[in-house]
Design a protein around this motif. Structure first.
Motif, PDB file in Angstrom:
ATOM      1  N   CYS A  68       0.831  -1.212   0.000  1.00  0.00           N
ATOM      2  CA  CYS A  68       0.000   0.000   0.000  1.00  0.00           C
ATOM      3  C   CYS A  68       0.863   1.259   0.000  1.00  0.00           C
ATOM      4  CB  CYS A  68      -0.927   0.001   1.220  1.00  0.00           C
ATOM      5  SG  CYS A  68      -2.209  -1.282   1.180  1.00  0.00           S
ATOM      6  N   VAL A  69       1.899   1.266   0.829  1.00  0.00           N
ATOM      7  CA  VAL A  69       2.800   2.421   0.886  1.00  0.00           C
ATOM      8  C   VAL A  69       3.549   2.558  -0.441  1.00  0.00           C
ATOM      9  CG1 VAL A  69       4.814   3.424   2.024  1.00  0.00           C
ATOM     10  CG2 VAL A  69       3.015   2.356   3.395  1.00  0.00           C
TER      11      VAL A  69
ATOM     12  N   TYR B 290       9.922   7.819   0.153  1.00  0.00           N
ATOM     13  CA  TYR B 290      10.469   7.150   1.330  1.00  0.00           C
ATOM     14  C   TYR B 290      11.397   8.078   2.110  1.00  0.00           C
ATOM     15  CZ  TYR B 290       8.651   2.673  -0.337  1.00  0.00           C
ATOM     16  OH  TYR B 290       7.827   1.645  -0.737  1.00  0.00           O
TER      17      TYR B 290
ATOM     18  N   ILE C 144       9.796   8.356   6.463  1.00  0.00           N
ATOM     19  CA  ILE C 144       8.919   7.228   6.143  1.00  0.00           C
ATOM     20  C   ILE C 144       9.749   5.968   5.941  1.00  0.00           C
ATOM     21  CG2 ILE C 144       7.361   6.309   4.349  1.00  0.00           C
ATOM     22  CD1 ILE C 144       6.261   9.175   4.079  1.00  0.00           C
TER      23      ILE C 144
ATOM     24  N   MET D 212       9.234   2.404   7.841  1.00  0.00           N
ATOM     25  CA  MET D 212       8.987   1.152   7.128  1.00  0.00           C
ATOM     26  C   MET D 212      10.065   0.101   7.381  1.00  0.00           C
ATOM     27  SD  MET D 212       6.092   1.716   5.817  1.00  0.00           S
ATOM     28  CE  MET D 212       5.934   0.219   4.841  1.00  0.00           C
TER      29      MET D 212
ATOM     30  N   VAL E  33       1.561   2.394   9.674  1.00  0.00           N
ATOM     31  CA  VAL E  33       1.257   2.332   8.245  1.00  0.00           C
ATOM     32  C   VAL E  33      -0.126   2.918   7.964  1.00  0.00           C
ATOM     33  CG1 VAL E  33       0.778   0.752   6.320  1.00  0.00           C
ATOM     34  CG2 VAL E  33       2.816   0.424   7.731  1.00  0.00           C
TER      35      VAL E  33
ATOM     36  N   ILE F  20       0.331   6.585   7.783  1.00  0.00           N
ATOM     37  CA  ILE F  20       0.982   6.978   6.530  1.00  0.00           C
ATOM     38  C   ILE F  20      -0.026   6.997   5.384  1.00  0.00           C
ATOM     39  CG2 ILE F  20       2.692   6.315   4.789  1.00  0.00           C
ATOM     40  CD1 ILE F  20       4.366   5.110   7.071  1.00  0.00           C
ATOM     41  N   VAL F  21      -0.808   5.931   5.275  1.00  0.00           N
ATOM     42  CA  VAL F  21      -1.762   5.804   4.171  1.00  0.00           C
ATOM     43  C   VAL F  21      -2.837   6.883   4.259  1.00  0.00           C
ATOM     44  CG1 VAL F  21      -3.539   4.333   3.144  1.00  0.00           C
ATOM     45  CG2 VAL F  21      -1.337   3.338   3.838  1.00  0.00           C
TER      46      VAL F  21
ATOM     47  N   ALA G 283      -1.256  10.279   3.341  1.00  0.00           N
ATOM     48  CA  ALA G 283      -0.721  10.423   1.984  1.00  0.00           C
ATOM     49  C   ALA G 283      -1.791  10.285   0.912  1.00  0.00           C
ATOM     50  CB  ALA G 283       0.371   9.380   1.759  1.00  0.00           C
ATOM     51  N   ASP G 284      -2.809   9.479   1.165  1.00  0.00           N
ATOM     52  CA  ASP G 284      -3.883   9.251   0.188  1.00  0.00           C
ATOM     53  C   ASP G 284      -4.722  10.528   0.037  1.00  0.00           C
ATOM     54  OD1 ASP G 284      -5.859   8.107  -1.440  1.00  0.00           O
ATOM     55  OD2 ASP G 284      -7.021   7.450   0.317  1.00  0.00           O
TER      56      ASP G 284
ATOM     57  N   VAL H  91      -6.037   2.256   5.775  1.00  0.00           N
ATOM     58  CA  VAL H  91      -5.256   1.274   5.037  1.00  0.00           C
ATOM     59  C   VAL H  91      -6.137   0.132   4.529  1.00  0.00           C
ATOM     60  CG1 VAL H  91      -4.574  -0.036   7.119  1.00  0.00           C
ATOM     61  CG2 VAL H  91      -3.146  -0.118   5.050  1.00  0.00           C
TER      62      VAL H  91
ATOM     63  N   HIS I 172      11.887  -1.375   3.658  1.00  0.00           N
ATOM     64  CA  HIS I 172      10.681  -0.913   2.952  1.00  0.00           C
ATOM     65  C   HIS I 172       9.418  -1.676   3.367  1.00  0.00           C
ATOM     66  CE1 HIS I 172      14.009   0.244   0.119  1.00  0.00           C
ATOM     67  NE2 HIS I 172      13.352   1.399   0.191  1.00  0.00           N
TER      68      HIS I 172
END
Length: 502
Positions: A167-168, A179, A200, A204, A256, A259-260, A263-264, A270, A417
């Motif tokens: 997803c990331v 990243y 990020i 990760m 995560v 992050i999602v 960022a989305d 997620v 990652h």
């Protein structure tokens, strides 16, 4: 004349005498040298004999120890059969293998017959875009007699982390984040208590120092995005960020998700992001948050018995390391803090909360993904084909970013990652990339040969990944068959070339 002659004769005799004396002296030195040489030879012979004896004793001792260990392993296997009954006759085997991969099916059946698979299991292997192995069988719940079927889904624990990594990667590939971006760029409140420089990439690759949380987390908290945002933002790192890597066993899921969501462009969770961008588009049956209406399809997880655990240790002593990591750490260690919070994640002989339907509905991409092996394999086959994000980005995942001793599990844990790595079982190869899960479920990709292996099981083992005997034997069989196929193809091509040339 006479005087002169006598003098000459005397001189000659003197010369002769001197020469004789010299010869005598030379002979004495030669005898000494000969004796020294003999002594050296005797010393070398004695030393050589000692070394040979030590070598023989060492080899004999090693063989004796190995023999004793094999005898112990056989004895433990026999005792296990007496106490727990024999292995399982797999009367509901479903699936197929491509020609040349028959050994994988034999190993799959033998895992059940020898008692290593106590419940049910499934394995699916892709070679590029083609399914070459798809097998399943056993029990979805042996205690109730419920058999494993093509509809059976299973909790795959930390294997879910690889899906979070995907997803990331999709968001990175689309240019929404990098990243190298600092997390505070998309989440300003995160820059508290020494976290302002955390990237990020560090998050990760488990280098952020957020493996354990100080604030107690309830189930209600875990389902509340705003609450978890507050908890993580205020958390002080467990170590100086970027200086160490320590496995974020549970917190990875909430990190995560943050992050999602941030960022989305649509701000999706997620679970929702994966469903709408991947699962629905490509028909992938993988759930990060299972609808309650589908709960009846989930297999019941069972913990290994004491005897099964003993068998694992005897057949692979490395399992002791796993036990030490979980049970022999000091009370103030990060590992103990992870195990203590949240309290509702329990994997014990008498309490296994991962069978709780309430947890199955939770969007926790660190440990609660629910799927089938065929969908898990297909998902990462699509990754290898470049259908979820670019192959250029995938190339960055070929080798680990971190390979040293992990701060939490205290053993080498190659990672990067969002993925974990296994040493390739075939000589000359380097890495498999993916993620293992607790109890044995695993997803791994061979980026050179385009192989994707997904294995799931509800009869949990003590170790994970390489330490899971059932998975390891299946994985090795896949690559042995692949090498034979490649060698056969090379011979065929060479024969064809020679025929044309003739």
């Amino acid at each position: 004349m006479a005087t002169t002659s006598t003098t000459e004769i005397t001189t000659t005799e003197d010369v002769v005498m001197k020469t004789d004396d010299d010869v005598v002296v030379d002979e004495g030195e030669e005898e000494e040298k000969t004796e020294e040489k003999k002594q050296r030879q005797r010393f070398l012979l004695e030393t050589g004999s000692l070394q040979r004896r030590l070598l023989i004793y060492g080899i004999s001792g090693t063989l004796a120890a190995v023999g004793a260990w094999l005898v112990l392993a056989i004895a433990v296997d026999n005792v296990s059969i007496l106490i727990e009954g024999g292995g399982m006759h797999l009367d509901n085997l479903v699936g197929h293998v491509a020609p040349g991969y028959e050994k994988v099916e034999k190993v799959f059946k033998r895992n059940f017959a020898d008692g290593w698979e106590r419940e049910g299991a499934s394995i699916t292997v892709y070679h590029k875009d083609r399914v070459i192995v798809d097998l399943q069988g056993g029990y979805a719940d042996k205690a109730s007699g419920r058999k494993w079927t093509p509809d059976t889904r299973t909790v795959v624990f930390s294997t879910t982390k690889a899906v979070g990594a995907v997803c990331v990667a999709i968001l990175v590939d689309r240019g929404y984040i990098s990243y190298d971006d600092k997390m505070s760029k998309i989440w300003p409140e995160f820059a508290q208590n020494g976290k302002e420089n955390i990237t990020i990439d560090w998050l990760m690759s488990h280098r952020a120092g957020l493996a354990a949380l100080d604030m107690p987390i309830s189930i209600e908290d875990a389902n509340d995005f705003a609450k978890m945002s507050e908890v993580i933002a205020s958390q002080k790192p467990n170590w100086e960020p970027g200086t160490k890597s320590g496995y974020h066993a549970i917190t990875y899921g909430w990190i995560v998700d943050q992050i999602v969501r941030r960022a989305d462009p649509q701000g999706r969770s997620v679970g929702r992001f994966f469903k709408e961008e991947v699962a629905d588009v490509h028909g992938i049956d993988f759930h990060i948050g299972l609808p309650p209406s589908e709960e009846h399809t989930v297999s019941r997880l069972s913990m290994p018995s004491t005897m099964h655990l003993f068998r694992e240790i005897v057949h692979d002593p490395r399992v002791l390391i796993v036990l030490a990591v979980f049970n022999l750490r000091p009370p103030n260690s990060i590992a103990r803090k992870i195990a203590a919070n949240p309290t509702w994640f329990k994997l014990e002989q008498d309490v296994n909360t991962f069978n709780n339907p309430t947890l199955h509905a939770m969007e926790q991409v660190a440990a609660l993904g629910i799927t089938k092996s065929r969908d898990l394999a297909r998902l990462f086959s699509l990754v290898q084909q470049g259908k979820l994000f670019s192959k250029d980005l995938l190339e960055k995942f070929r080798v680990p970013q971190v390979q040293g001793i992990d701060e939490v599990v205290m053993t080498p844990l190659p990672k990067g990652h969002g993925f974990l790595y296994e040493r390739h079982p075939m000589s000359g190869k380097k890495w498999l990339v993916g993620h293992p899960g607790y109890g044995g479920s695993t997803i791994m990709m061979d980026l050179d040969d385009g192989i994707t292996i997904a294995y799931v099981s509800n009869g949990l083992k003590t170790g994970m990944g390489e330490l899971t005997r059932t998975y390891r034997h299946l994985r090795d069989a896949v690559f042995e068959c692949l090498e034979k196929q490649k060698n056969g193809a090379r011979v065929f091509i060479e024969d064809a070339v020679q025929a044309v040339a003739a």
